[in-house]
Motif scaffolding. Structure first.
Motif, mmCIF file in Angstrom:
data_model
loop_
_atom_site.group_PDB
_atom_site.id
_atom_site.type_symbol
_atom_site.label_atom_id
_atom_site.label_comp_id
_atom_site.label_asym_id
_atom_site.label_seq_id
_atom_site.Cartn_x
_atom_site.Cartn_y
_atom_site.Cartn_z
ATOM 1 N N SER A 1 2.868 9.824 -12.785
ATOM 2 C CA SER A 1 1.716 9.809 -13.599
ATOM 3 C C SER A 1 1.558 8.623 -14.151
ATOM 4 C CB SER A 1 1.610 10.782 -14.716
ATOM 5 O OG SER A 1 0.493 10.760 -15.294
ATOM 6 N N GLU B 1 2.533 1.723 -3.471
ATOM 7 C CA GLU B 1 1.333 2.297 -4.145
ATOM 8 C C GLU B 1 0.886 3.857 -4.185
ATOM 9 O OE1 GLU B 1 -3.452 1.462 -5.245
ATOM 10 O OE2 GLU B 1 -2.223 -0.225 -4.179
ATOM 11 N N ASN B 2 1.081 4.192 -2.868
ATOM 12 C CA ASN B 2 0.607 5.617 -2.613
ATOM 13 C C ASN B 2 1.881 6.339 -3.078
ATOM 14 O OD1 ASN B 2 -1.627 5.049 -1.255
ATOM 15 N ND2 ASN B 2 -0.648 4.829 0.657
ATOM 16 N N LYS C 1 1.793 6.660 -7.083
ATOM 17 C CA LYS C 1 0.616 7.539 -7.291
ATOM 18 C C LYS C 1 0.801 9.080 -7.095
ATOM 19 C CE LYS C 1 -3.152 4.287 -7.014
ATOM 20 N NZ LYS C 1 -4.304 3.948 -6.078
ATOM 21 N N SER D 1 -1.162 4.923 -14.596
ATOM 22 C CA SER D 1 -2.382 4.239 -14.444
ATOM 23 C C SER D 1 -2.838 3.243 -13.403
ATOM 24 C CB SER D 1 -3.009 3.433 -15.666
ATOM 25 O OG SER D 1 -2.290 2.225 -15.838
ATOM 26 N N GLU D 2 -3.766 3.084 -12.921
ATOM 27 C CA GLU D 2 -4.275 2.402 -11.628
ATOM 28 C C GLU D 2 -3.561 0.863 -11.968
ATOM 29 O OE1 GLU D 2 -5.788 1.928 -7.968
ATOM 30 O OE2 GLU D 2 -5.671 3.511 -9.046
ATOM 31 N N GLU D 3 -3.933 0.488 -13.147
ATOM 32 C CA GLU D 3 -3.713 -1.055 -13.580
ATOM 33 C C GLU D 3 -2.127 -1.277 -13.467
ATOM 34 O OE1 GLU D 3 -4.395 -3.906 -17.433
ATOM 35 O OE2 GLU D 3 -5.109 -1.811 -17.465
ATOM 36 N N LYS D 4 -1.619 -0.169 -13.980
ATOM 37 C CA LYS D 4 -0.066 -0.189 -13.988
ATOM 38 C C LYS D 4 0.522 -0.416 -12.824
ATOM 39 C CE LYS D 4 3.755 -0.539 -16.415
ATOM 40 N NZ LYS D 4 4.230 -1.772 -17.050
ATOM 41 N N VAL D 5 0.118 0.472 -11.826
ATOM 42 C CA VAL D 5 0.415 0.584 -10.469
ATOM 43 C C VAL D 5 0.220 -0.922 -9.603
ATOM 44 C CG1 VAL D 5 -0.090 1.300 -8.111
ATOM 45 C CG2 VAL D 5 0.077 2.815 -10.169
ATOM 46 N N LYS D 6 -0.848 -1.257 -10.094
ATOM 47 C CA LYS D 6 -1.185 -2.866 -9.474
ATOM 48 C C LYS D 6 -0.152 -3.802 -9.837
ATOM 49 C CE LYS D 6 -4.994 -1.666 -7.260
ATOM 50 N NZ LYS D 6 -5.015 -1.472 -5.699
ATOM 51 N N GLU E 1 0.847 -1.179 -0.063
ATOM 52 C CA GLU E 1 -0.007 0.025 0.051
ATOM 53 C C GLU E 1 0.756 1.113 -0.079
ATOM 54 O OE1 GLU E 1 -3.484 2.058 2.800
ATOM 55 O OE2 GLU E 1 -2.713 0.275 3.124
ATOM 56 N N TYR F 1 -1.544 -11.554 -12.647
ATOM 57 C CA TYR F 1 -1.717 -9.928 -12.896
ATOM 58 C C TYR F 1 -0.989 -9.760 -14.457
ATOM 59 C CZ TYR F 1 2.971 -9.649 -11.424
ATOM 60 O OH TYR F 1 4.357 -9.673 -11.390
#
Length: 372
Positions: A213, A205-206, A209, A215-220, A202, A311
């Motif tokens: 810049s 991830e934070n 972000k 995307s959410e998908e790439k971060v995951k 987490e 993933y």
């Protein structure tokens, strides 16, 4: 480096701050953990707060790594019969200012010294002894940060032990290491060991972000692959074309491995594949090994109907991901990953990359046909 700029590690930051506030700072501490977990950033923030409590103007100097009472030792190669950190300090400072989570392999690549052995020498310890025999420039504490203390050679370790046993007054010694395996037990017994855990997903991830810049998908995807290592996470984020290159070469390797059993002439293709990779710098080779390990693990999960955990898949150039995954099972995954880990170890120890990659490429063709 400010505490707030360090990704995660909330509990450890709190403990270190309290030790300063309560005047419980041990004179010798060893911070153990991967660089990507924040080992050096933690040490720098710690040193900054110690010095800043003595002098309110110290913070900016520490942030720019030019405080006169903050000294550094780190692995270097012998140059003109000399192996002193101070000769490479400008390069070290440049790397750390740009990336405080940088690894030993990053440092090796930064110096373009992949065929040279980097170490902390006995001469380096003598040089630090001489510096610490002098009075503090600002009249307060003097701090020595030894980055990658596990790279001390035997002679340096023995001299450093004496420095630990009889440190000058108002001296704090902060060491970092990836593990304690290569550090003398007598040194370990004289230091307070601080374990640096992996960063929580987490928190990575934070951090991504907040600072990039993406995307959410790439971060995951990155968070899952980085395994708590922020340095790796940033590299994955910036890899771009490199990931496409890795994917292409992985597919080529797998296809040749399948074909060589029936058509031995594909052995030549594996040899040429190995030579191409052997021409990369060592960091890139090791990154490709990590990529291969992860793809094999994901294929195993796919084969065992754990698709919700997969993933990332390879579906470029007509590659049959599902078909490939059926060949990765409990019968061969352990052998495959052991060989990849062995290759990583040989590269770390300066093994001949052409031999390492050729051997790995041929062995895959054997394991991938292993019966389920």
């Amino acid at each position: 480096m400010n505490w707030e700029n360090i990704a995660g590690q909330t509990n450890l930051k709190k403990l270190l701050k309290e030790s300063i506030a309560e005047n419980r700072v041990s004179h010798a501490q060893l911070f153990v953990g991967k660089e990507g977990y924040g080992t050096l950033p933690m040490v720098l923030a710690y040193a900054k707060e110690i010095l800043n409590r003595e002098n309110e103007y110290a913070a900016a100097k520490v942030e720019h790594l030019n405080h006169l009472d903050l000294h550094f030792s780190f692995p270097v190669f012998t140059d003109n019969r000399n192996s002193l950190s101070k000769n490479k300090f400008d390069e070290f400072r440049e790397m750390i200012m740009a990336s405080p989570y940088a690894s030993y392999d990053d440092w090796t690549a930064f110096l373009e010294s992949e065929n040279k052995q980097l170490f902390i020498s006995a001469d380096e310890i003598d040089d630090q002894n001489q510096k610490f025999s002098l009075k503090s420039f600002e009249g307060g504490t003097k701090i020595l940060i030894v980055w990658r203390a596990d790279k001390m050679n035997t002679a340096a370790s023995n001299k450093f032990l004496k420095f630990l046993e009889e440190p000058p007054a108002k001296t704090i010694i902060l060491l970092t290491a990836e593990s304690t395996n290569d550090i003398l037990p007598t040194i370990l017994s004289r230091t307070q060991i601080v374990e640096i855990p992996r960063i929580h997903d987490e928190d990575i991830e934070n951090h991504l972000k907040k600072n990039f810049s993406v995307s959410e998908e790439k971060v995951k995807e990155i968070v899952h692959e980085a395994q708590g290592d922020l340095n790796d996470a940033v590299k994955l984020l910036n890899s771009g074309d490199k990931t496409n290159e890795f994917e292409k070469l992985f597919v080529q390797w797998v296809r040749d491995a399948f074909m060589v059993k029936k058509k031995p002439e594909y052995l030549r293709s594996i040899i040429l594949w190995a030579r191409e990779i052997a021409g990369w710098n060592r960091e890139k080779q090791k990154n490709f090994l990590n990529y291969c390990s992860e793809i094999f693990r994901l294929a195993l999960l796919q084969n065992y109907q754990s698709e919700n955990l997969v993933y990332k898949k390879i579906d470029a150039n007509g590659f049959n991901w599902t078909g490939f995954s059926k060949f990765i099972s409990g019968a061969n995954i352990e052998s495959i990953l052991e060989e990849i880990n062995a290759a990583d170890l040989h590269l770390t120890r300066n093994g001949n990359p052409k031999i390492v990659w050729t051997d790995l490429g041929i062995k895959l063709s054997r394991y991938i046909h292993k019966s389920i």
